[in-house]
Design an enzyme around this catalytic site. Sequence first.
Site, PDB file in Angstrom:
ATOM      1  N   ASP A 233       0.874  -1.164   0.000  1.00 50.86           N
ATOM      2  CA  ASP A 233       0.000   0.000   0.000  1.00 50.86           C
ATOM      3  C   ASP A 233       0.917   1.222   0.000  1.00 50.86           C
ATOM      4  OD1 ASP A 233      -2.090   1.769   0.022  1.00 50.86           O
ATOM      5  OD2 ASP A 233      -3.178   0.807   1.658  1.00 50.86           O
TER       6      ASP A 233
HETATM    7  C1  BGC Z   1      -4.909   3.337  -0.171  1.00 50.56           C
HETATM    8  C2  BGC Z   1      -4.951   2.323  -1.302  1.00 50.56           C
HETATM    9  C3  BGC Z   1      -4.730   3.034  -2.618  1.00 50.56           C
HETATM   10  C4  BGC Z   1      -3.403   3.772  -2.557  1.00 50.56           C
HETATM   11  C5  BGC Z   1      -3.070   4.544  -3.823  1.00 50.56           C
HETATM   12  C6  BGC Z   1      -3.659   4.171  -0.210  1.00 50.56           C
HETATM   13  O1  BGC Z   1      -3.727   5.207   0.721  1.00 50.56           O
HETATM   14  O2  BGC Z   1      -4.999   2.664   1.067  1.00 50.56           O
HETATM   15  O3  BGC Z   1      -6.169   1.646  -1.311  1.00 50.56           O
HETATM   16  O4  BGC Z   1      -4.772   2.127  -3.669  1.00 50.56           O
HETATM   17  O5  BGC Z   1      -3.433   4.705  -1.489  1.00 50.56           O
HETATM   18  O6  BGC Z   1      -3.879   5.664  -3.927  1.00 50.56           O
END
Ligand code: BGC
Length: 745
Positions: A233
């Site tokens: 993530d």
């Molecule tokens: C989120 C993810 C997301 C990623 C990219 C993170 O803060 O938890 O679900 O895909 O950011 O935006």
Amino acid sequence: MTQVFDVERVLAQLTLEEKASLTSGSDFWHTQGVERAGVPAVMVTDGPHGLRKQPEEADHLGLGNSVPATCFPTAAALGSSWDVELVTRVGEALGRETRANDVAVLLGPGVNIKRTPLCGRNFEYVSEDPVVAGELGTAIVRGIQSQGVGTSLKHFAANNQESDRMRVSAEVDERTLREIYLPAFERVVTNAQPWTVMCAYNKVNGTYASENHWLLTELLRDEWAFEGLVVSDWGAVHDRVPALAAGLDLQMPAAGPRPDEEVVAAVRDGSLDEAVLDVAARRVLGLIARSLPGLESDDSFDVDAHHELAREAAAAGSVLLKNDGGLLPLASTEGVAVIGEFARTPRYQGAGSSQVNPTRLDAPLDALRAAGELAFAPGFTIAGGPSGDDAALLAEAVDVARAADTVVAFLGLPGPDESEGYDRPRLGLPDNQVALLRAVAEVNPRVVVVLANGSAVSVTDWRDLAPAILETWLGGQAGGSAVAELLLGVRTPSGRLTETIPHRIEDTPAFGNFPGEAGVVRYGEGVLVGYRWYDTRAMDVAYPFGHGLSYTTFGYSDVAATADGTDVSVTATITNTGSVAGAEVVQVYVRDPQASVLRPTRELKAFAKVALEPGESRAVSFTLGARDLSYWHPGLHRWVVEGGEFVIEVAASSRDLRGSVSLQIEGEPLWGELTPMSTIEEWLAHPVGGPLLQAALVPPADMGPLDETMQAMIQQMPAKVIADFGLSGFDRETLDTLVAKVAAG
Ligand code: BGC
């Protein structure tokens, strides 16, 4: 022409530094390219219910605006359709948009379990039940990937809250992980092989998911045979060297030169095997290789057709919670007053990384007005506004309601209540909306409430004021026209709850443990999550899991189940007994009334959505296997079927059972290893140890018969303790001989 990208040939040419660089992004959304070796950078982007692609000149902090894309219903709404075929089609459309925008991977779906209705991100998740989340997650991955682009199954694992999500340790016992929090991931991985899995921010039992070898390697690779790439993530990696060793392949987004240098240094000083880096680099190259054909194609997508599909999906995911006296559908817009700011300013998606810039937006008020004239009053300000504003708006709405034949009130949660990054402040609707509803119902009892919210809201305090309630969740850009069609009977509601609607937050399973303290959240409710909790504890709920009404009715007949070993066949016939076409969601639950561990009263194991014309009947059949009867044995660390009675229930919700069949299933022997600390009860239950102990444990001649209390006490005592009492020659030596005999078989 498709470029030939030979992963092994490219990998062999790369320097150590280049391989290290491949294991992180080059910016917020791109992988790292290596120009010298012909390695292009590919783009990934959110996800999950629409494409959030930032134009190339954007800020790269991931915060700015994005290109227009279809905003499909959020997972909460899409999941409530329980419709595998429809969700697959939505996946295909998402895949087409991803491909048309030259993006390699769409960052979704999210299949985390809704542990509490207060999780700020529940709108991005499918269900409180792992079978529903896993089946619909599989469908969307299959749909998206059928278009030659990838998905990212997220957030692996135990990311069930937003509070302190970047640091908190989810403390979950092994059985609960296996039965509740992991199976949706397992199902999607084993059935659909997503191109990538995204590891969560949080720690799982003390170790960051990004550094969790058990999660990323033993489980994901060794047990589930995951073939794709593990991406972090965004910002979930704190030390790339142990993360690579644990099984992470790609750190996102770019994190500056330091982590690359640390990887190179770790390989040079021998603390990281270069082969581990090669595996990760190979997977990144593999991802690029499989993306190239899609990126090179020159596709576009049909904006109108996707909007139509978004409307179909929004309608299919709306749940008719109640409809007393058949108030819905409305015969026409004549005499109808629409009340509520959400009718003209719809809430249709949540906040955070999933926020899509829609290609268009249907407001319910416009869609209803397209069908005929009607009165409207906003009734409240979404932000709750100064009380003076709301008082005037309320008075105006009451006047409009008084003059109407029927009132449709659009209520819901304000946008800031539901977002990634923090949890919801409350279970209920804002006070100004409830006050409006009370005032309106006083002058006009024919009130239909249309709800827009991303996760369950409490309805208990006000539901008696509204004969009909339609829950539309956050239905995407065409939700407004979908709801108009449902209200006017152009379509029949067919959504079912994938999450229980409880009366009060105090009733919910995680209450008291959520959101944890001092960096730890304890999953103290264990496997009793969602309806497993409410049903096992026989608690009253506002609306149960699986519930949803229709404008027609369904009859169940010929419910039957037979077992062949641990394979169970279930059949039932469903009939549309009403006068309009509709669809029923047939649910199959398993109960294991006699088990040596606590099992939830019932657990969903299969479901099917069946569309039927009036009067039409259809036979449905399901096949369950050993896994559907099993629990995760905490001592043996594997799935076991414990023999005895099993009850198969065919149902219209977890509280609306339409037929049940009791079966005797032969299980497997369940005795564990016997040790001196095994209790007398455990010894006696053992086929070899039991008779041996009985022969050895002769009571002293002067001891009278043991009364019931004494016998019960002794059952719970370890054999060693009895031996230490030194009664009648049953001593440690005798016990050790018995243990050895049992071990020898
Ligand atoms: C989120 C993810 C997301 C990623 C990219 C993170 O803060 O938890 O679900 O895909 O950011 O935006």
